[in-house]
Design a protein around this motif. Structure first.
Motif, PDB file in Angstrom:
ATOM      1  N   THR A 139       0.829  -1.209   0.000  1.00 37.63           N
ATOM      2  CA  THR A 139       0.000   0.000   0.000  1.00 37.63           C
ATOM      3  C   THR A 139       0.865   1.261   0.000  1.00 37.63           C
ATOM      4  O   THR A 139       0.350   2.362   0.162  1.00 37.63           O
ATOM      5  CB  THR A 139      -0.884   0.019   1.262  1.00 37.63           C
ATOM      6  N   GLU A 140       2.161   1.078  -0.175  1.00 36.52           N
ATOM      7  CA  GLU A 140       3.118   2.197  -0.198  1.00 36.52           C
ATOM      8  C   GLU A 140       3.069   3.037   1.072  1.00 36.52           C
ATOM      9  O   GLU A 140       3.247   4.245   1.049  1.00 36.52           O
ATOM     10  CB  GLU A 140       2.913   3.062  -1.440  1.00 36.52           C
ATOM     11  N   LEU A 141       2.796   2.363   2.193  1.00 38.19           N
ATOM     12  CA  LEU A 141       2.741   3.079   3.467  1.00 38.19           C
ATOM     13  C   LEU A 141       4.026   2.921   4.264  1.00 38.19           C
ATOM     14  O   LEU A 141       4.175   3.514   5.333  1.00 38.19           O
ATOM     15  CB  LEU A 141       1.570   2.570   4.315  1.00 38.19           C
ATOM     16  N   ALA A 142       4.974   2.125   3.762  1.00 33.68           N
ATOM     17  CA  ALA A 142       6.188   1.854   4.528  1.00 33.68           C
ATOM     18  C   ALA A 142       6.880   3.126   5.025  1.00 33.68           C
ATOM     19  O   ALA A 142       7.332   3.171   6.170  1.00 33.68           O
ATOM     20  CB  ALA A 142       7.141   0.984   3.726  1.00 33.68           C
ATOM     21  N   PRO A 143       6.948   4.198   4.209  1.00 37.58           N
ATOM     22  CA  PRO A 143       7.620   5.409   4.713  1.00 37.58           C
ATOM     23  C   PRO A 143       6.895   6.049   5.896  1.00 37.58           C
ATOM     24  O   PRO A 143       7.490   6.834   6.627  1.00 37.58           O
ATOM     25  CB  PRO A 143       7.606   6.368   3.513  1.00 37.58           C
ATOM     26  N   TYR A 144       5.621   5.718   6.072  1.00 37.30           N
ATOM     27  CA  TYR A 144       4.854   6.321   7.172  1.00 37.30           C
ATOM     28  C   TYR A 144       4.779   5.402   8.385  1.00 37.30           C
ATOM     29  O   TYR A 144       4.101   5.725   9.361  1.00 37.30           O
ATOM     30  CB  TYR A 144       3.428   6.612   6.726  1.00 37.30           C
ATOM     31  N   ALA A 145       5.443   4.257   8.319  1.00 36.24           N
ATOM     32  CA  ALA A 145       5.217   3.196   9.304  1.00 36.24           C
ATOM     33  C   ALA A 145       5.337   3.664  10.754  1.00 36.24           C
ATOM     34  O   ALA A 145       4.624   3.190  11.629  1.00 36.24           O
ATOM     35  CB  ALA A 145       6.172   2.040   9.045  1.00 36.24           C
ATOM     36  N   HIS A 146       6.242   4.612  11.008  1.00 35.62           N
ATOM     37  CA  HIS A 146       6.506   5.012  12.391  1.00 35.62           C
ATOM     38  C   HIS A 146       5.535   6.082  12.891  1.00 35.62           C
ATOM     39  O   HIS A 146       5.514   6.393  14.074  1.00 35.62           O
ATOM     40  CB  HIS A 146       7.921   5.553  12.494  1.00 35.62           C
ATOM     41  N   LEU A 147       4.744   6.682  11.985  1.00 36.75           N
ATOM     42  CA  LEU A 147       3.835   7.762  12.390  1.00 36.75           C
ATOM     43  C   LEU A 147       2.654   7.223  13.192  1.00 36.75           C
ATOM     44  O   LEU A 147       2.209   6.098  12.982  1.00 36.75           O
ATOM     45  CB  LEU A 147       3.260   8.454  11.156  1.00 36.75           C
ATOM     46  N   ALA A 149      -1.148   6.850  13.640  1.00 39.00           N
ATOM     47  CA  ALA A 149      -2.176   6.828  12.598  1.00 39.00           C
ATOM     48  C   ALA A 149      -2.933   8.152  12.562  1.00 39.00           C
ATOM     49  O   ALA A 149      -3.345   8.618  11.506  1.00 39.00           O
ATOM     50  CB  ALA A 149      -3.132   5.672  12.833  1.00 39.00           C
ATOM     51  N   ALA A 150      -3.096   8.780  13.732  1.00 42.71           N
ATOM     52  CA  ALA A 150      -3.823  10.046  13.795  1.00 42.71           C
ATOM     53  C   ALA A 150      -3.098  11.144  13.015  1.00 42.71           C
ATOM     54  O   ALA A 150      -3.723  12.122  12.601  1.00 42.71           O
ATOM     55  CB  ALA A 150      -4.011  10.466  15.251  1.00 42.71           C
ATOM     56  N   ASP A 151      -1.790  10.995  12.817  1.00 42.98           N
ATOM     57  CA  ASP A 151      -1.019  12.024  12.116  1.00 42.98           C
ATOM     58  C   ASP A 151      -0.908  11.758  10.617  1.00 42.98           C
ATOM     59  O   ASP A 151      -0.229  12.486   9.897  1.00 42.98           O
ATOM     60  CB  ASP A 151       0.401  12.108  12.711  1.00 42.98           C
ATOM     61  N   LEU A 152      -1.557  10.694  10.165  1.00 39.93           N
ATOM     62  CA  LEU A 152      -1.471  10.331   8.753  1.00 39.93           C
ATOM     63  C   LEU A 152      -2.417  11.222   7.937  1.00 39.93           C
ATOM     64  O   LEU A 152      -3.537  11.484   8.360  1.00 39.93           O
ATOM     65  CB  LEU A 152      -1.892   8.865   8.625  1.00 39.93           C
ATOM     66  N   PRO A 153      -1.969  11.707   6.738  1.00 35.87           N
ATOM     67  CA  PRO A 153      -2.888  12.500   5.907  1.00 35.87           C
ATOM     68  C   PRO A 153      -4.144  11.701   5.567  1.00 35.87           C
ATOM     69  O   PRO A 153      -4.083  10.470   5.443  1.00 35.87           O
ATOM     70  CB  PRO A 153      -2.067  12.767   4.642  1.00 35.87           C
ATOM     71  N   TYR A 154      -5.257  12.403   5.411  1.00 26.76           N
ATOM     72  CA  TYR A 154      -6.550  11.732   5.234  1.00 26.76           C
ATOM     73  C   TYR A 154      -6.527  10.695   4.117  1.00 26.76           C
ATOM     74  O   TYR A 154      -6.969   9.567   4.297  1.00 26.76           O
ATOM     75  CB  TYR A 154      -7.646  12.765   4.969  1.00 26.76           C
ATOM     76  N   GLY A 155      -5.994  11.093   2.960  1.00 27.72           N
ATOM     77  CA  GLY A 155      -5.988  10.188   1.813  1.00 27.72           C
ATOM     78  C   GLY A 155      -5.269   8.880   2.099  1.00 27.72           C
ATOM     79  O   GLY A 155      -5.659   7.814   1.626  1.00 27.72           O
ATOM     80  N   ARG A 156      -4.202   8.962   2.912  1.00 26.96           N
ATOM     81  CA  ARG A 156      -3.418   7.761   3.249  1.00 26.96           C
ATOM     82  C   ARG A 156      -4.162   6.835   4.205  1.00 26.96           C
ATOM     83  O   ARG A 156      -3.859   5.653   4.286  1.00 26.96           O
ATOM     84  CB  ARG A 156      -2.077   8.151   3.889  1.00 26.96           C
ATOM     85  N   ARG A 157      -5.093   7.416   4.976  1.00 24.14           N
ATOM     86  CA  ARG A 157      -5.793   6.588   5.975  1.00 24.14           C
ATOM     87  C   ARG A 157      -6.613   5.493   5.312  1.00 24.14           C
ATOM     88  O   ARG A 157      -6.784   4.422   5.865  1.00 24.14           O
ATOM     89  CB  ARG A 157      -6.698   7.463   6.840  1.00 24.14           C
ATOM     90  N   LYS A 158      -7.134   5.772   4.141  1.00 23.48           N
ATOM     91  CA  LYS A 158      -7.891   4.757   3.403  1.00 23.48           C
ATOM     92  C   LYS A 158      -6.983   3.567   3.125  1.00 23.48           C
ATOM     93  O   LYS A 158      -7.384   2.410   3.244  1.00 23.48           O
ATOM     94  CB  LYS A 158      -8.358   5.318   2.056  1.00 23.48           C
ATOM     95  N   TYR A 159      -5.742   3.903   2.732  1.00 21.19           N
ATOM     96  CA  TYR A 159      -4.789   2.837   2.423  1.00 21.19           C
ATOM     97  C   TYR A 159      -4.401   2.090   3.692  1.00 21.19           C
ATOM     98  O   TYR A 159      -4.116   0.898   3.657  1.00 21.19           O
ATOM     99  CB  TYR A 159      -3.553   3.404   1.718  1.00 21.19           C
ATOM    100  N   LEU A 160      -4.392   2.817   4.814  1.00 18.45           N
ATOM    101  CA  LEU A 160      -4.076   2.159   6.081  1.00 18.45           C
ATOM    102  C   LEU A 160      -5.123   1.094   6.386  1.00 18.45           C
ATOM    103  O   LEU A 160      -4.792  -0.034   6.763  1.00 18.45           O
ATOM    104  CB  LEU A 160      -4.015   3.200   7.215  1.00 18.45           C
ATOM    105  N   GLU A 161      -6.398   1.454   6.203  1.00 19.60           N
ATOM    106  CA  GLU A 161      -7.449   0.462   6.438  1.00 19.60           C
ATOM    107  C   GLU A 161      -7.297  -0.724   5.506  1.00 19.60           C
ATOM    108  O   GLU A 161      -7.473  -1.871   5.905  1.00 19.60           O
ATOM    109  CB  GLU A 161      -8.830   1.094   6.230  1.00 19.60           C
ATOM    110  N   ILE A 162      -6.969  -0.443   4.259  1.00 16.86           N
ATOM    111  CA  ILE A 162      -6.819  -1.535   3.297  1.00 16.86           C
ATOM    112  C   ILE A 162      -5.602  -2.388   3.675  1.00 16.86           C
ATOM    113  O   ILE A 162      -5.661  -3.620   3.648  1.00 16.86           O
ATOM    114  CB  ILE A 162      -6.696  -0.990   1.854  1.00 16.86           C
ATOM    115  N   ALA A 163      -4.507  -1.721   4.094  1.00 17.97           N
ATOM    116  CA  ALA A 163      -3.310  -2.466   4.494  1.00 17.97           C
ATOM    117  C   ALA A 163      -3.615  -3.393   5.666  1.00 17.97           C
ATOM    118  O   ALA A 163      -3.184  -4.551   5.700  1.00 17.97           O
ATOM    119  CB  ALA A 163      -2.191  -1.494   4.869  1.00 17.97           C
TER     120      ALA A 163
END
Ligand SMILES: Nc1ncnc2c1ncn2[C@@H]1O[C@H](COP(=O)(O)OP(=O)(O)OP(=O)(O)O)[C@@H](O)[C@H]1O
Ligand SMILES: [Mg+2]
Lengths: 255, 331
Positions: A139-147, A149-163
């Motif tokens: 889901t190309e979220l690896a660069p955000y792995a340490h953040l 979840a509340a600090d994740l940009p909105y668009g990325r949160r969809k991918y977080l749920e999918i991941a």
């Protein structure tokens, strides 16, 4: 035998029939859309499949076995991964930890294993880490792995749920309105991503309110209106169906 | 080497520096203060698992502390059971009650669970108070033998301190392994959104019962230590106010943070003692300090994010892939 079989499912809320005698199947390897106007009963049908609400009558079978009556976590372990219409991430956990929960859920977890740090626990932990990274990379979220979840940009949160759903290693992925709240560019990106997942062999049931996304990527589209299934055909056919056009009239133009 | 430094430092302070200092001071009062602080560390650590990590607000934790204390008191005074056995048995009896209480209440949602634990906690208190033939009611149980487990005489201040410190470290190890592992991630997911955790494959009710059993086991051990070191137990020590004190330790330290639980316990036990000089106003002062802590540091003195970050650097899984150069998972 189909992967998912919905057999005469009805769900009533008091006098309201949210899902009305719906039968449908999803075959292994398909990318199926489920559309319908607001309040059509899409989420309710979805919740019946995942064990969140029991059907008033009818049953659901997955891989040939009845799953109606099972708790959601058991259904998940059978291989149905889901996302939620209203984002339900774990805000005070990191992106990595969020996704790890899917892997933990699928692989199981035992307190005494963790307590005694047995070999089995270490093997399991390594497997959880591996699956989590895999889902993050997909889901190309690896660069955000340490953040958080509340600090994740909105668009990325969809991918977080999918991941997180992917980390449960599902045989069937059910997405409830993943494009809600996204702009056109983001929706197009999401469409490409869903198509990639499908191309990699995943069976997907895509619930959408917005017809255009579904019409552009799905092989087959089911239409719900007032709880009833009124169409089930390839996009080109559904788009011309007078009954479908009527159901959407006044709410939205079909794309 | 990774992962060895922090435990070594903790061991050095607890088993060398602190007892040496206390022995040199030669003060029974200071030893007792250290013992009580460590007992409350066990209590706050155990409540941290339930309330901070798994997100279940419990208002009856002192009842399990009481069950442990009374189990040890009754078994050692009536049956003459060795302290080496009364301590683990107190933990098991308390965990048994914990599971019995958890079974019907774990399906309740947040505030209802809190009120249920409050009610059950008070029921246990009232039982301790009124079942005079068994607990001697408000008189309490006295003459509880000091710590002489399996013939080792640990009844001296130093011996008692060492046993309590060892059990506190064991409790810390248990809580650490539960909270700082993928099991802990599962518990945190329950706290964040238990329905969603359910959909991700986690057996929510089973996990909640397990964490309640582990935490009430530890609270029972703390109770037994209290009984043996005080020599006397009384229902008033295990009232609602005591549950609230433990809750305050957890919140002031930082909900979800294991080091926070220790900081909170140490602060709320030692601060009132340090302020003894100013007389009874100290209760007001402690209240004010708690109030200011919550106002300015709502995440606690040692918040969960900072705590997990620290612990991961020590014990986290080797980082691989991605671009975040730090450990993220658990081993
Ligand atoms: N728990 C519930 N109790 C009572 N009524 C409900 C419940 N859940 C859904 N409904 C009703 O059932 C109907 C179908 O709702 P559902 O959420 O399934 O629609 P939907 O197709 O997902 O709509 P949307 O596009 O807005 O997400 C609606 O009329 C809704 O009000
Ligand atoms: Mg919906």
């Amino acid at each position: 035998m189909s992967l998912l079989e919905i057999d005469h499912v009805t769900r009533r809320f008091g006098g309201l029939v949210a899902v009305d005698d719906v039968s449908a199947v999803v075959e292994e390897g398909e990318l199926v859309g489920l559309i319908g106007p607001n309040g059509a009963g899409k989420t309710t049908l979805f919740n019946v499949i995942c064990g969140f609400t029991p059907p008033s009558s009818g049953e659901v079978r997955f891989a040939g076995e009845r799953i109606t009556g099972l708790k959601p976590w058991r259904i998940c372990r059978r291989g149905i991964g889901r996302t939620f219409q209203n984002l339900r991430i774990f805000p005070n956990m990191t992106v990595f930890d969020n996704v790890s929960v899917g892997a933990i859920g699928r692989l199981g977890i035992e307190p005494f294993e963790s307590l005694l740090r047995t070999r089995a626990a270490r093997v399991r932990a390594a497997e959880v880490s591996a699956r989590t990274w895999q889902a993050l990379e997909r889901t190309e979220l690896a660069p955000y792995a340490h953040l958080l979840a509340a600090d994740l940009p909105y668009g990325r949160r969809k991918y977080l749920e999918i991941a997180r759903a992917l980390a449960t290693s599902p045989r069937l992925l059910v997405l409830d309105e993943p494009a809600a709240g996204l702009n056109d560019t983001e929706t197009a990106e999401l469409a490409r991503f869903i198509r990639t997942l499908h191309a990699e062999g995943l069976t997907i049931l895509l619930v959408e309110h917005d017809m255009s996304l579904v019409m552009s990527i799905c092989q087959r589209v089911m239409v719900l209106a007032s709880g009833r299934k009124i169409a089930d055909a390839p996009p080109a056919v559904v788009q011309q169906d007078p009954i479908v056009l009527e159901a959407y009239l006044g709410t939205e133009e079909p794309a | 080497m990774r992962g060895a430094l922090a435990p070594l430092a903790v061991a050095a302070v607890l088993f060398a520096i602190l007892p040496m200092g206390l022995s040199m001071a030669g003060s029974g009062y200071l030893f007792r203060l250290a013992d009580v602080t460590l007992i409350f560390c066990i209590l706050s650590l155990s409540m941290q698992l339930i309330t901070g990590v798994a997100g279940l607000l419990t208002l009856g934790h002192a009842a399990f502390y009481g069950i442990g204390a009374y189990t040890a008191a009754i078994l050692s005074t009536r049956v003459g059971l060795d302290a080496g056995l009364t301590i683990p048995v107190a933990g098991l009896v308390s965990a048994l009650f914990g599971v019995l209480i958890a079974l019907p209440t774990m399906r309740l949602v947040s505030i209802y669970f809190a009120v249920a634990t409050l009610g059950l906690g008070e029921m246990i208190y009232v039982t301790l108070l009124n079942w005079v033939s068994f607990t001697r009611g408000p008189l309490g149980i006295g003459d509880i033998p000091p710590l002489r487990p399996f013939g080792f005489d640990l009844s001296s201040p130093l011996g008692t301190y060492f046993l309590i410190a060892a059990l506190a470290v064991l409790s810390l190890l248990i809580v650490h392994r539960i909270a700082h592992s993928y099991y802990g991630n599962a518990l945190r997911a329950l706290r964040e959104d238990d329905q969603c955790a359910d959909a991700m494959g986690l057996p929510v009710v089973r996990l909640k019962i397990e964490v309640f059993a582990i935490a009430t086991f530890l609270a029972g051990i703390a109770g037994a230590l209290w009984a043996h070191t005080t020599g006397y137990v009384n229902p008033a020590d295990f009232r609602f106010a005591e549950s609230i004190l433990i809750l305050a330790m957890v919140v002031v330290g930082g909900l979800g943070s294991i080091p926070g639980a220790i900081v909170g316990a140490a602060l709320l036990i030692l601060l009132p003692e340090a302020l003894r000089a100013i007389g009874e106003v100290r209760i007001l002062a402690v209240g004010l300090i708690m109030f200011l802590c919550i106002l300015f540091l709502p995440k606690g003195l040692f918040g969960e994010v900072a705590a997990l970050d620290l612990v991961r650097r020590q014990f986290g899984a080797a980082w691989r892939g991605g671009s975040a150069a730090r450990p993220l998972g658990w081993r």
